[in-house]
Design an enzyme around this catalytic site. Structure first.
Site, PDB file in Angstrom:
ATOM      1  N   ASP A 176      20.609   6.348 -55.775  1.00  0.00           N
ATOM      2  CA  ASP A 176      21.581   6.489 -56.911  1.00  0.00           C
ATOM      3  C   ASP A 176      21.172   6.900 -57.887  1.00  0.00           C
ATOM      4  O   ASP A 176      20.289   7.298 -58.418  1.00  0.00           O
ATOM      5  CB  ASP A 176      21.439   4.726 -56.420  1.00  0.00           C
ATOM      6  CG  ASP A 176      21.976   4.007 -55.569  1.00  0.00           C
ATOM      7  OD1 ASP A 176      21.989   4.495 -54.665  1.00  0.00           O
ATOM      8  OD2 ASP A 176      21.774   2.990 -55.071  1.00  0.00           O
ATOM      9  N   TYR A 204       7.996   4.300 -52.355  1.00  0.00           N
ATOM     10  CA  TYR A 204       8.605   3.802 -53.987  1.00  0.00           C
ATOM     11  C   TYR A 204       7.832   3.808 -55.034  1.00  0.00           C
ATOM     12  O   TYR A 204       6.999   2.636 -54.366  1.00  0.00           O
ATOM     13  CB  TYR A 204       9.833   3.523 -53.790  1.00  0.00           C
ATOM     14  CG  TYR A 204      10.798   4.025 -52.617  1.00  0.00           C
ATOM     15  CD1 TYR A 204      12.124   4.524 -53.864  1.00  0.00           C
ATOM     16  CD2 TYR A 204      11.292   3.846 -51.741  1.00  0.00           C
ATOM     17  CE1 TYR A 204      13.259   5.292 -53.060  1.00  0.00           C
ATOM     18  CE2 TYR A 204      11.785   4.383 -51.066  1.00  0.00           C
ATOM     19  CZ  TYR A 204      13.022   5.321 -51.885  1.00  0.00           C
ATOM     20  OH  TYR A 204      14.170   5.794 -50.683  1.00  0.00           O
TER      21      TYR A 204
END
Length: 244
Positions: free
Chosen positions: A52, A110
């Protein structure tokens, strides 16, 4: 025809995410335009996923097809001469034409970074979430352990997530204090939209004493997004590595 695999590092601050969009500059767009300039042909990248706006990557994977007879090293060197300072090709290699960076991915890692200090830091503001209050590491670590395993993560996704299934398997979720930073590492089979950021927001609520770590299994079982923590801001998130 050749299939060239790129490992890409970028600072997502100035971009509207990875994926092409009609109303904003994206990382995919910038790399494709640089490839077209270098190769003299239209190029479409196929990636391991998307990030994003404001999210960073150390190991985004993407491939493109070309008939150009260039040494593999020339693809990375050439691109790095054309790309802006906030995007870099870490590695380029030739892979089988059948290689699909999304479908063939086994897992992803992540990292979410929190700058936990009373003082703000201009040098960390673009790659971490600044929180002033003390966070209880022991409680956050206990909370993180509840995410490990296969669960329904419906309560830990964006409201506009359209994934066919919300079941995901987490292999490793940890919280560590490194200097003034709190590092949340999440390694799993796959992720829903905003999933790591909601996990981070929930663990922060645990660290602040607003949520008991023992409540997390109930959140997973209940599937109610409104019961979980806030979605942590994007700048603290980084895609570290995609595994194949």
């Amino acid at each position: 025809m050749r299939n060239i695999k790129l490992i890409i590092e970028y600072d997502g601050t100035a971009y509207c995410g990875w994926q092409l969009q009609p109303n904003g500059i994206t990382i995919q767009q910038v790399i494709e335009e640089s490839l077209e300039k270098m190769l003299g042909q239209s190029v479409r990248l196929q990636s391991s996923g998307r990030t994003d706006a404001g999210v960073h990557a150390l190991g985004m994977v993407a491939v493109f097809k070309t008939q150009k007879d260039l040494p593999v090293r020339a693809f990375s060197d050439g691109l790095n001469c054309l790309l802006p300072p906030d995007i870099a090709i870490r590695d380029a290699s030739e892979v089988p034409l059948s290689f699909n960076p999304r479908a063939d991915a086994i897992s992803k890692h992540y990292r979410y970074t929190i700058y936990n200090s009373k003082r703000r830091s201009p040098l960390t503001r673009l790659n971490s979430w600044h929180l002033r209050g003390i966070l209880n590491m022991e409680l956050m670590q206990l909370g993180a352990s509840h995410f490990v395993g296969e669960h329904d993560f419906a309560a830990f996704r964006a409201s506009n997530c359209v994934a066919k299934t919300t079941i995901r398997r987490m292999f490793h979720v940890s919280v560590a204090k490194v200097g003034d930073s709190v590092i949340i590492d999440v390694h799993g089979s796959g992720f829903l939209k905003n999933m790591v950021r909601v996990i981070a927001g929930t663990l922060v609520a645990v660290g602040q004493g607003k949520l008991d770590p023992s409540a997390i299994p109930g959140l997973l079982a209940g599937g109610d997004r409104s019961a979980s923590g806030i979605t942590a801001p994007p700048q603290g998130l980084c895609l570290m590595e995609v595994f194949y």
